[in-house]
Design an enzyme around this catalytic site. Structure first.
Site, PDB file in Angstrom:
ATOM      1  N   SER A 210      -2.654  -4.932 -14.925  1.00  0.00           N
ATOM      2  CA  SER A 210      -1.254  -5.346 -14.448  1.00  0.00           C
ATOM      3  C   SER A 210      -1.445  -6.906 -14.854  1.00  0.00           C
ATOM      4  O   SER A 210      -1.359  -7.377 -16.206  1.00  0.00           O
ATOM      5  CB  SER A 210      -1.058  -5.295 -12.938  1.00  0.00           C
ATOM      6  OG  SER A 210       0.114  -5.854 -12.620  1.00  0.00           O
TER       7      SER A 210
ATOM      8  N   ASP B  65       6.103   4.472 -12.092  1.00  0.00           N
ATOM      9  CA  ASP B  65       5.553   3.266 -11.347  1.00  0.00           C
ATOM     10  C   ASP B  65       6.702   2.288 -11.030  1.00  0.00           C
ATOM     11  O   ASP B  65       7.624   1.981 -11.572  1.00  0.00           O
ATOM     12  CB  ASP B  65       4.692   2.561 -12.521  1.00  0.00           C
ATOM     13  CG  ASP B  65       4.273   1.127 -12.312  1.00  0.00           C
ATOM     14  OD1 ASP B  65       4.422   0.700 -11.041  1.00  0.00           O
ATOM     15  OD2 ASP B  65       3.224   0.576 -12.972  1.00  0.00           O
TER      16      ASP B  65
ATOM     17  N   HIS C 131       1.222   2.168  -9.423  1.00  0.00           N
ATOM     18  CA  HIS C 131       0.963   1.045 -10.407  1.00  0.00           C
ATOM     19  C   HIS C 131      -0.686   0.882 -10.784  1.00  0.00           C
ATOM     20  O   HIS C 131      -0.979  -0.013 -11.296  1.00  0.00           O
ATOM     21  CB  HIS C 131       1.534  -0.410  -9.803  1.00  0.00           C
ATOM     22  CG  HIS C 131       1.472  -1.529 -10.533  1.00  0.00           C
ATOM     23  ND1 HIS C 131       2.106  -1.334 -11.847  1.00  0.00           N
ATOM     24  CD2 HIS C 131       0.810  -2.680 -10.249  1.00  0.00           C
ATOM     25  CE1 HIS C 131       1.876  -2.891 -12.325  1.00  0.00           C
ATOM     26  NE2 HIS C 131       0.967  -3.427 -11.579  1.00  0.00           N
TER      27      HIS C 131
END
Length: 272
Positions: free
Chosen positions: A96, A218, A247
């Protein structure tokens, strides 16, 4: 900062090898998010784990709101850690926020990165006329307002949405725990930074090979974003969409995700 980079970021070095893997976690987590991956790496690689400044496991006094208002602050932290441990070249696995931190760091020092493995990565989360990032600005504003109003209540609702799957799963509990560990004002600041950045114009300057790993479902990153990265990164890249939800697939679906990550760590992108 009167403390060492090692101490400030809780850096841990495991295993020993000529090849170094560095693991960078995303928003709301800390290095514990890699617990399912690390046991598969330590016998083959030197593994460096660290916590992003602002994570609940770091000293909140060290969080410089100005420095971490952009991703460069995180990128320079990463480069300082590589410098501290004499890492000439590494395989960087970023989740991320940290996948983009790795991208920025690789623009500053491309020689330090053999390749980047990007999990749930996005150069921009907000939609614009010609780009689908997954969020409208007013949705972000509402989330920020909810964080400011009652952080604990916000985190309790946010965790299951982001992780996906069962509300009572161990992964949701784990992500809730690390979210709750963050000081609310720091969490809000990091959250705002993430949703304000637009790194699309940087992508062409990222030259190390990039392995883009994306959940098929996601809430935070649509699959189209993985394809956007693939089309716009400056070096070789490959996308693998994994049939996982959420995620944080390395935490919520390790049985599926860890073998995929290992395959991308071990094998480089082949020229066709």
């Amino acid at each position: 900062m009167g403390t060492s980079v090692v101490e400030a970021h809780n850096v841990r070095v495991l295993g020993s090898s000529d090849t170094t893997i560095v693991l960078g976690h995303g928003f709301g987590t800390d290095q514990s998010v890699w617990k399912h991956l690390v046991p598969h790496l330590v016998d083959l690689y030197r593994v460096i784990l660290y916590d992003n400044m602002g994570a609940g496991t770091t000293n909140p006094d060290y969080f410089d709101f100005e420095r971490y208002a952009t991703l460069e602050g995180y990128a320079y932290d990463l480069l300082a850690i590589l410098e501290e441990f004499n890492v000439d070249k590494c395989i960087y696995v970023g989740h991320s926020l940290s996948s983009m931190t790795g991208a920025i760091a690789s623009i500053i020092r491309p020689d330090r990165f053999h390749k980047l493995i990007m999990i749930s990565a996005s150069p921009r989360f907000v939609n614009s006329r010609d780009y689908y990032g997954g969020f409208e600005q007013d949705e972000i504003d509402q989330l920020c307002n909810a964080m400011e109003t009652n952080y604990k209540s916000w985190a309790s609702g946010f965790a299951p949405l982001v992780v996906g799957g069962d509300m009572d799963s161990v992964a949701v509990q784990e992500f809730s725990r690390t979210l709750f560990n963050m000081r609310p004002d720091i969490a809000l600041s990091v959250f705002r930074t993430i949703f304000a950045f637009d790194l699309r114009h940087y992508l062409g300057r990222v030259t190390p090979p990039c392995h883009i790993i994306q959940s098929s479902k996601d809430l935070a990153v649509p699959v189209a974003v993985a394809e956007y990265l693939h089309q716009n990164l400056g070096g070789k890249s490959i996308v693998e969409v994994v049939s996982t939800e959420g995620h944080l697939p390395q935490l919520s679906a390790p049985a599926i995700t860890i073998p995929v990550l290992l395959r991308h760590i071990i094998h480089d992108i082949v020229d066709h």
